[in-house]
Motif scaffolding. Structure first.
Motif, mmCIF file in Angstrom:
data_model
loop_
_atom_site.group_PDB
_atom_site.id
_atom_site.type_symbol
_atom_site.label_atom_id
_atom_site.label_comp_id
_atom_site.label_asym_id
_atom_site.label_seq_id
_atom_site.Cartn_x
_atom_site.Cartn_y
_atom_site.Cartn_z
ATOM 1 N N LEU A 41 46.081 46.047 42.809
ATOM 2 C CA LEU A 41 45.458 44.763 43.096
ATOM 3 C C LEU A 41 45.420 43.817 41.899
ATOM 4 O O LEU A 41 45.438 42.600 42.091
ATOM 5 N N GLN A 54 46.810 40.930 46.338
ATOM 6 C CA GLN A 54 46.565 40.607 44.936
ATOM 7 C C GLN A 54 45.908 39.236 44.786
ATOM 8 O O GLN A 54 45.047 39.043 43.923
ATOM 9 N N ALA A 57 42.181 39.671 45.575
ATOM 10 C CA ALA A 57 41.473 40.320 44.474
ATOM 11 C C ALA A 57 41.263 39.352 43.313
ATOM 12 O O ALA A 57 40.181 39.301 42.717
#
Length: 486
Positions: A41, A54, A57
């Motif tokens: 992530l 990603q 996050a």
């Protein structure tokens, strides 16, 4: 026609056999989120192109100057307010209070250094071509930052709200929030709300304020939700849409965004049958967009123009020349053009389409291949990036509200004149010239048939009923700090 891989089918059978209602986790438990994408992530968006998991996050742990709220609108983040000057060539941001996870204040100098790196010419970010307009990022005072542009950009805030513009400390990826990463080796990331100014640093938030975030494949994410082990699945696209129906997710848990962007076939080669606008238009006429979208997903909006609305163009979206032909006559005219080409060149007319893998892409391939066969073409399917492709699927939500993004992404192998107009829109000295160059480029691309629009991007989530603050929006973006009512 390719079929789903056996492991996916086996997983779906297991998922469909699971009982129990969806979204029935305890309301005082941490919110568990699966974002479709990589399980790694935390990555640097200036050196690596990030996927949806990603991006979620990064946005959760490291805000930028501004960010998106649950409606996809701009809200304050590191900057508490801002002003726009000089015909949208200068943006002045006044910073609010923010701290790093170690309690140290976030300074203007640190923000400037991170943002300069994000807009550097060698950045791998998808935003890099559109951030090239930035001339300077300057620390004016410890509380004030100015962003100076080479050309006017009234839509710059939408770019600065993207996850790639988050401010964090390398190499730990520590940011100022809205969440902090709880340290320790765990499945995914455990996130707790960042402290607000004046909060007791020793106070522990309520359990339901925590979020556990995972990045995983769509099939695994859907299985987890169906088993009652998560509250939210984010980042669904056409590719994995059939898995939702196969898993038997309750309709009240399935949400489709009114996403706006590009979903269609971009021309990669201008030789052979695709050497003329009339022949490229034949493929556009062969496809029944309404039948395609309604057969795959309810309420999926078809599209016939590159621009969805006028936006910052001086004119409404330009129609392709083929759109003047009555819908019930389009396929006959398209077949006639194929036969005319064959009468001169002999042999089959082969068209190679580059599509992603996945069950949804296979459904799309079936509709496109059938339409092409109906007018006398011989279609072939290859993967994205295959050098043999004549046409390639573009499926992207627009990161900001400018016609230039649409035109730049639709102009892969367009005419020199069209490419020149797209560049002129980018470099226009003022807003008047920019809007007119966008309108001219849109008309030129529509006439050139360099892009064949099919629909708006299909974006879906699976949402537990306790996440009552989840809101569909045109950006298909759902911040983790806006899932529950505060």
């Amino acid at each position: 026609m390719p079929r789903p891989r056996l492991p996916v089918i086996a997983l779906l059978l297991t998922v469909a056999a699971c009982g129990g209602p969806e979204g029935q986790r305890k309301d005082n438990a941490p919110v568990v989120v699966s974002a479709i994408g990589s399980d790694r992530l935390l990555v640097d968006p200036s050196t690596t192109a990030i996927d949806h998991a990603q991006a979620v996050a990064l946005a959760a742990t490291a805000q930028g100057l501004v960010r998106f709220d649950r409606n996809g609108q701009i809200e304050p983040a590191l900057a508490e307010r801002w002003n726009v000057f000089d015909d949208a060539r200068s943006y002045i941001f006044r910073l609010g209070e923010a701290t790093w996870p170690d309690g140290q204040p976030v300074t203007a100098g640190e923000i400037v250094r991170v943002l300069r790196r994000a807009v550097a010419a060698n950045s791998q970010s998808r935003l890099a071509p559109y951030l090239a307009v930035i001339d300077e990022i300057v620390e004016m005072t410890p509380q004030v930052i100015e962003v100076r542009l080479k050309s006017p950009r009234p839509d710059l805030l939408n770019l600065f709200a993207q996850p790639e513009m988050a401010v964090f400390r390398a190499p730990t990826f520590a940011g100022s929030g809205p969440f902090r990463i709880v340290p320790g080796k765990r499945d995914g990331l455990l996130l707790r709300p960042a402290e607000e100014p004046g909060d007791d640093p020793k106070a522990t938030p309520a359990p339901e304020a925590f979020v556990r975030l995972r990045g995983e494949r769509a099939a695994a994410a859907i299985a987890r939700f169906r088993d009652g082990a998560s509250d939210l699945v984010l980042g669904g696209t056409l590719v994995d849409w059939p898995i939702v129906a196969a898993a038997g997710i309750a309709p009240e848990n399935v949400r489709i965004d009114s996403a706006v962007g590009l979903f269609g076939l971009v021309v990669l080669r201008r030789d052979g049958f695709l050497s003329t606008p009339q022949n490229r238009a034949a493929i556009a006429m062969a496809i029944d967009r309404g039948a395609l979208t309604s057969a795959i997903a309810p309420d999926w909006a078809p599209a016939e123009t590159i621009l969805p609305v006028q936006m910052d163009s001086a004119a409404p979206p330009a129609p392709g020349s083929w759109m003047t032909v009555a819908p019930d006559q389009r396929r006959a005219l398209a077949g006639q053009r194929v036969r005319e080409w064959q009468s001169v060149h002999r042999g089959p007319v082969e068209i190679t389409l580059a599509l992603p893998t996945g069950a949804g892409a296979t459904l799309l391939w079936g509709h496109l291949a059938s339409a092409m066969i109906a007018i006398g073409l011989t279609p072939h399917r290859v993967g994205l990036g295959d050098p043999r492709a004549d046409l390639e699927l573009v499926d992207a939500v627009a990161p900001y509200d400018s016609g230039r993004w649409y035109l730049a992404n639709a102009c892969r192998a367009c005419s020199d004149d069209a490419a020149t107009l797209v560049a002129a829109a980018r470099d226009a000295p003022d807003l008047y010239n920019r809007t007119h160059r966008i309108a001219e480029a849109d008309a030129m691309l529509a006439s050139d048939v360099a892009f064949i629009p099919l629909a708006q991007p299909l974006r879906w989530s699976i949402v537990a009923l306790r996440l009552s603050n989840w809101q569909g929006n045109a950006r298909a973006w759902h911040p983790l700090n806006h899932l529950r009512k505060q």
